[in-house]
Scaffold this motif. Structure first.
Motif: not given
Length: 333
Positions: A239-252
């Motif tokens: 979550r933190a990495s996605v919020v920071a703009g690293v890349a999209p993510g997929a989570l529960s």
């Protein structure tokens, strides 16, 4: 904010209608209860309790605060059960291992309910030792006999273990609000998801393997899937990495519910990919789970799954065909 004891006292006044009875229920004298309530009213800034000759009752503001306090006190009970389960000592009676998502969002409420039922029956609550790991490691702990029961997130039941579905969940592709995908009106196609390097959990994670299998199943045979842009060891780090703009993510959906509500992340719809998954209890191969506390816990999780959303199961969005179960997997109820 009022402390937990003050909130518990307020709820006791509401439930008993008496300041003395509320104090006794909370293990304190009427005088001490009165002092604590006055301090709480001073902190909140409004009257909370009406004191009279026939007892005590809550003001409208007190009733409102009590409704909010119900949520806080219930969460504290769950937290207390989870913290107690983390304490591993020689007196432990039930050893449990759970994947991170299940351990964070579901296990505390299950353990709290297990304790409540034991106390209601006049028994001492079972002592539980909880270990957290990714789904592959949880399965290994169960096979080795180091825990009686495990909870995993993978797309299929682990091999050489018996399994039962205890909850359903859905993976959600998420981006920060300023990402181009956040403004899309049409869902992502399978090929777009496959070609995008995502922030991902580590190898062995049930979330990672479930996503890869779902995307691969929607692609032509042999189509490539991009390697992760970043591998991390927890949903919080994703979550933190996605919020920071690293890349999209997929989570529960369980992991990102608060972020979506608060607008920190945006869910991106996906077309043609079945992102639903089953969360399972697993135990050593056999027709039934181990007798005793492990079986009691499994029965409780089955009741929660049968109760539907809000009782231990995330409500999935329908995005594709159901994924069939595997051999040795029992229904949840």
């Amino acid at each position: 904010m009022p402390d937990l004891r003050s909130l518990q006292l307020l709820l006791a006044v509401r439930d008993t209608g008496s300041l003395g009875a509320a104090g006794a229920a909370c293990g304190t004298s009427q005088q001490a209860a009165s002092v604590r309530l006055r301090a709480t009213e001073a902190l909140v800034g409004v009257p909370l309790v009406v004191r009279g000759a026939r007892g005590s009752s809550l003001t409208p503001a007190g009733e409102l605060l009590a409704r909010w306090a119900d949520v806080v006190v219930d969460a504290a009970v769950q937290l207390d059960a989870a913290v107690a389960a983390l304490r591993q000592d020689a007196a432990t009676h039930l050893r449990v291992a759970a994947s991170l998502t299940v351990a964070e969002h579901l296990v505390p409420r299950w353990l709290a309910e297990l304790g409540r039922r034991a106390r209601a029956a006049g028994r001492e609550p079972v002592q539980v030792a909880l270990r957290t790991a990714n789904s592959e490691d949880v399965a290994a702990l169960v096979r080795a006999g180091e825990v009686e029961i495990g909870f995993v997130e993978g797309p299929q039941a682990p091999e050489h273990l018996s399994a039962r579905v205890v909850a359903t969940d859905e993976l959600v592709v998420v981006v920060p609000p300023d990402h181009p995908w956040a403004r899309r009106r049409r869902g992502l196609l399978p090929a777009e998801v496959a070609a995008t390097a995502l922030v991902s959990r580590e190898s062995g994670s049930g979330t990672r393997s479930a996503l890869r299998q779902a995307v691969t199943a929607a692609l032509p045979p042999g189509a490539p899937v991009a390697e992760p842009a970043l591998e991390v060891a927890s949903a919080a780090a994703v979550r933190a990495s996605v919020v920071a703009g690293v890349a999209p993510g997929a989570l529960s959906s369980l992991d990102v519910a608060d972020d979506l509500t608060l607008g920190r992340l945006v869910a991106v719809p996906v077309q043609g990919v079945d992102l639903r998954r089953r969360l399972r209890a697993v135990w050593r191969e056999g027709a039934a789970p181990p007798a005793g506390p492990a079986r009691d816990l499994l029965a409780l999780t089955g009741e929660a799954a049968a109760a539907g959303p809000g009782h231990g199961r995330a409500a999935p969005r329908r995005s594709g065909p159901a994924v069939p179960g595997r051999r040795r997997e029992s229904p949840s109820a």
